[in-house]
Design a protein around this motif. Structure first.
Motif, PDB file in Angstrom:
ATOM      1  N   VAL A 134      36.433  37.409  24.819  1.00  0.00           N
ATOM      2  CA  VAL A 134      36.871  38.414  25.798  1.00  0.00           C
ATOM      3  C   VAL A 134      36.178  39.743  25.553  1.00  0.00           C
ATOM      4  N   LEU A 135      36.052  40.152  24.306  1.00  0.00           N
ATOM      5  CA  LEU A 135      35.387  41.423  24.029  1.00  0.00           C
ATOM      6  C   LEU A 135      33.901  41.382  24.346  1.00  0.00           C
ATOM      7  N   ALA A 136      33.278  40.208  24.241  1.00  0.00           N
ATOM      8  CA  ALA A 136      31.851  40.084  24.530  1.00  0.00           C
ATOM      9  C   ALA A 136      31.554  40.172  26.020  1.00  0.00           C
ATOM     10  N   ASN A 137      32.509  39.782  26.865  1.00  0.00           N
ATOM     11  CA  ASN A 137      32.280  39.775  28.313  1.00  0.00           C
ATOM     12  C   ASN A 137      33.619  39.974  29.028  1.00  0.00           C
ATOM     13  N   LYS A 138      34.209  41.136  28.816  1.00  0.00           N
ATOM     14  CA  LYS A 138      35.574  41.388  29.292  1.00  0.00           C
ATOM     15  C   LYS A 138      35.718  41.238  30.805  1.00  0.00           C
ATOM     16  N   ASP A 139      34.749  41.730  31.585  1.00  0.00           N
ATOM     17  CA  ASP A 139      34.851  41.609  33.045  1.00  0.00           C
ATOM     18  C   ASP A 139      34.948  40.150  33.488  1.00  0.00           C
ATOM     19  N   PHE A 140      34.117  39.298  32.908  1.00  0.00           N
ATOM     20  CA  PHE A 140      34.139  37.885  33.281  1.00  0.00           C
ATOM     21  C   PHE A 140      35.501  37.258  32.965  1.00  0.00           C
ATOM     22  N   TRP A 141      36.014  37.511  31.757  1.00  0.00           N
ATOM     23  CA  TRP A 141      37.281  36.896  31.372  1.00  0.00           C
ATOM     24  C   TRP A 141      38.458  37.489  32.139  1.00  0.00           C
ATOM     25  N   GLN A 142      38.374  38.759  32.509  1.00  0.00           N
ATOM     26  CA  GLN A 142      39.416  39.336  33.365  1.00  0.00           C
ATOM     27  C   GLN A 142      39.386  38.670  34.739  1.00  0.00           C
ATOM     28  N   MET A 143      38.184  38.449  35.264  1.00  0.00           N
ATOM     29  CA  MET A 143      38.079  37.759  36.548  1.00  0.00           C
ATOM     30  C   MET A 143      38.655  36.354  36.427  1.00  0.00           C
ATOM     31  N   GLN A 144      38.279  35.640  35.369  1.00  0.00           N
ATOM     32  CA  GLN A 144      38.796  34.288  35.164  1.00  0.00           C
ATOM     33  C   GLN A 144      40.319  34.287  35.119  1.00  0.00           C
ATOM     34  N   TYR A 145      40.886  35.234  34.387  1.00  0.00           N
ATOM     35  CA  TYR A 145      42.339  35.328  34.283  1.00  0.00           C
ATOM     36  C   TYR A 145      42.972  35.479  35.674  1.00  0.00           C
ATOM     37  N   LYS A 146      42.363  36.319  36.493  1.00  0.00           N
ATOM     38  CA  LYS A 146      42.936  36.566  37.821  1.00  0.00           C
ATOM     39  C   LYS A 146      42.768  35.399  38.771  1.00  0.00           C
ATOM     40  N   ILE A 147      41.625  34.719  38.726  1.00  0.00           N
ATOM     41  CA  ILE A 147      41.368  33.724  39.772  1.00  0.00           C
ATOM     42  C   ILE A 147      41.750  32.298  39.398  1.00  0.00           C
ATOM     43  N   MET A 148      41.903  31.992  38.118  1.00  0.00           N
ATOM     44  CA  MET A 148      42.162  30.605  37.726  1.00  0.00           C
ATOM     45  C   MET A 148      43.373  29.967  38.412  1.00  0.00           C
ATOM     46  N   PRO A 149      44.470  30.677  38.597  1.00  0.00           N
ATOM     47  CA  PRO A 149      45.615  30.004  39.229  1.00  0.00           C
ATOM     48  C   PRO A 149      45.336  29.507  40.652  1.00  0.00           C
ATOM     49  N   LEU A 150      44.371  30.108  41.342  1.00  0.00           N
ATOM     50  CA  LEU A 150      44.132  29.754  42.741  1.00  0.00           C
ATOM     51  C   LEU A 150      42.736  29.203  43.014  1.00  0.00           C
ATOM     52  N   ASN A 151      41.921  29.013  41.977  1.00  0.00           N
ATOM     53  CA  ASN A 151      40.533  28.647  42.198  1.00  0.00           C
ATOM     54  C   ASN A 151      40.196  27.395  41.389  1.00  0.00           C
ATOM     55  N   ALA A 152      40.046  26.274  42.091  1.00  0.00           N
ATOM     56  CA  ALA A 152      39.761  24.995  41.429  1.00  0.00           C
ATOM     57  C   ALA A 152      38.432  25.040  40.679  1.00  0.00           C
ATOM     58  N   MET A 153      37.460  25.756  41.221  1.00  0.00           N
ATOM     59  CA  MET A 153      36.161  25.862  40.569  1.00  0.00           C
ATOM     60  C   MET A 153      36.297  26.533  39.199  1.00  0.00           C
ATOM     61  N   ALA A 154      37.092  27.580  39.138  1.00  0.00           N
ATOM     62  CA  ALA A 154      37.304  28.284  37.874  1.00  0.00           C
ATOM     63  C   ALA A 154      37.997  27.375  36.864  1.00  0.00           C
ATOM     64  N   VAL A 155      38.961  26.620  37.322  1.00  0.00           N
ATOM     65  CA  VAL A 155      39.694  25.693  36.444  1.00  0.00           C
ATOM     66  C   VAL A 155      38.743  24.617  35.910  1.00  0.00           C
ATOM     67  N   THR A 156      37.921  24.061  36.774  1.00  0.00           N
ATOM     68  CA  THR A 156      36.977  23.012  36.372  1.00  0.00           C
ATOM     69  C   THR A 156      36.002  23.524  35.315  1.00  0.00           C
TER      70      THR A 156
END
Length: 182
Positions: free
Chosen positions: A89-111
């Motif tokens: 998370v510290l290495a790429n905080k924006d990416f992991w914050q995005m993942q946190y937000k979109i995973m519940p509704l985005n099958a691509m992120a989950v996969t």
């Protein structure tokens, strides 16, 4: 920096702030200082843009994991895996914050996330079996649930790194991965 890279960085920022569903390609174009047509020229669709961000983020995470998470001994593997949420998370905080937000509704992120985590599960089962745990599959599942919760907590909140370090340290102690002092 290329216009394509500008678009990717702007999209990551917008997706992190608004999620992928609410974010528009127009807002991404405005943030990137490009035309909306240029987004479609490079990525064809918003879904392709999301996919490229996923691939890039997990490619970077995989590079980090491959250098940090080599299986040498069971205890080292488990210990290093417990450090991973904070490191990633510290290495790429924006990416992991995005993942946190979109995973519940985005099958691509989950996969993408499941594919990324699969080797960790396999190695954890191996580690717990080598350490003599009676139910290594269940132990691996429990630890991965903890790790999943930890990276999400770090991504979702501004946090005190000392507090996160204490949580990791205590967990390592519970698994007998370090001495009891501290």
């Amino acid at each position: 920096m290329s216009k394509k890279q500008d678009i990717l960085e702007a999209a990551l920022k917008i997706f992190t702030e608004f999620g992928t569903t609410a974010a528009s390609t127009k807002s991404i174009a405005t943030e990137a200082h490009v035309s909306e047509a240029l987004i479609f020229k490079h990525f064809k669709s918003k879904d392709n843009l999301i996919e490229e961000i996923m691939k890039t983020g997990y490619r970077e995470a995989t590079k980090l994991v491959s250098t940090y998470l080599e299986y040498k001994t069971p205890k080292d593997y488990i210990s290093n895996l417990l450090d991973l949420p904070k490191i990633l998370v510290l290495a790429n905080k924006d990416f992991w914050q995005m993942q946190y937000k979109i995973m519940p509704l985005n099958a691509m992120a989950v996969t993408h996330h499941k594919l990324f985590m699969k080797p960790c599960n396999d190695f954890l089962v191996k580690a717990f079996a080598e350490l003599g745990y009676k139910r290594p599959v269940l132990e691996a599942e429990i630890l991965l649930l903890f790790i999943e919760g930890l990276w999400k907590h770090i991504a979702a909140h501004e946090f005190d790194t000392g507090h996160i370090d204490e949580i990791i340290h205590l967990t390592k102690k519970k698994y007998g991965l370090m001495s009891a002092e501290k």
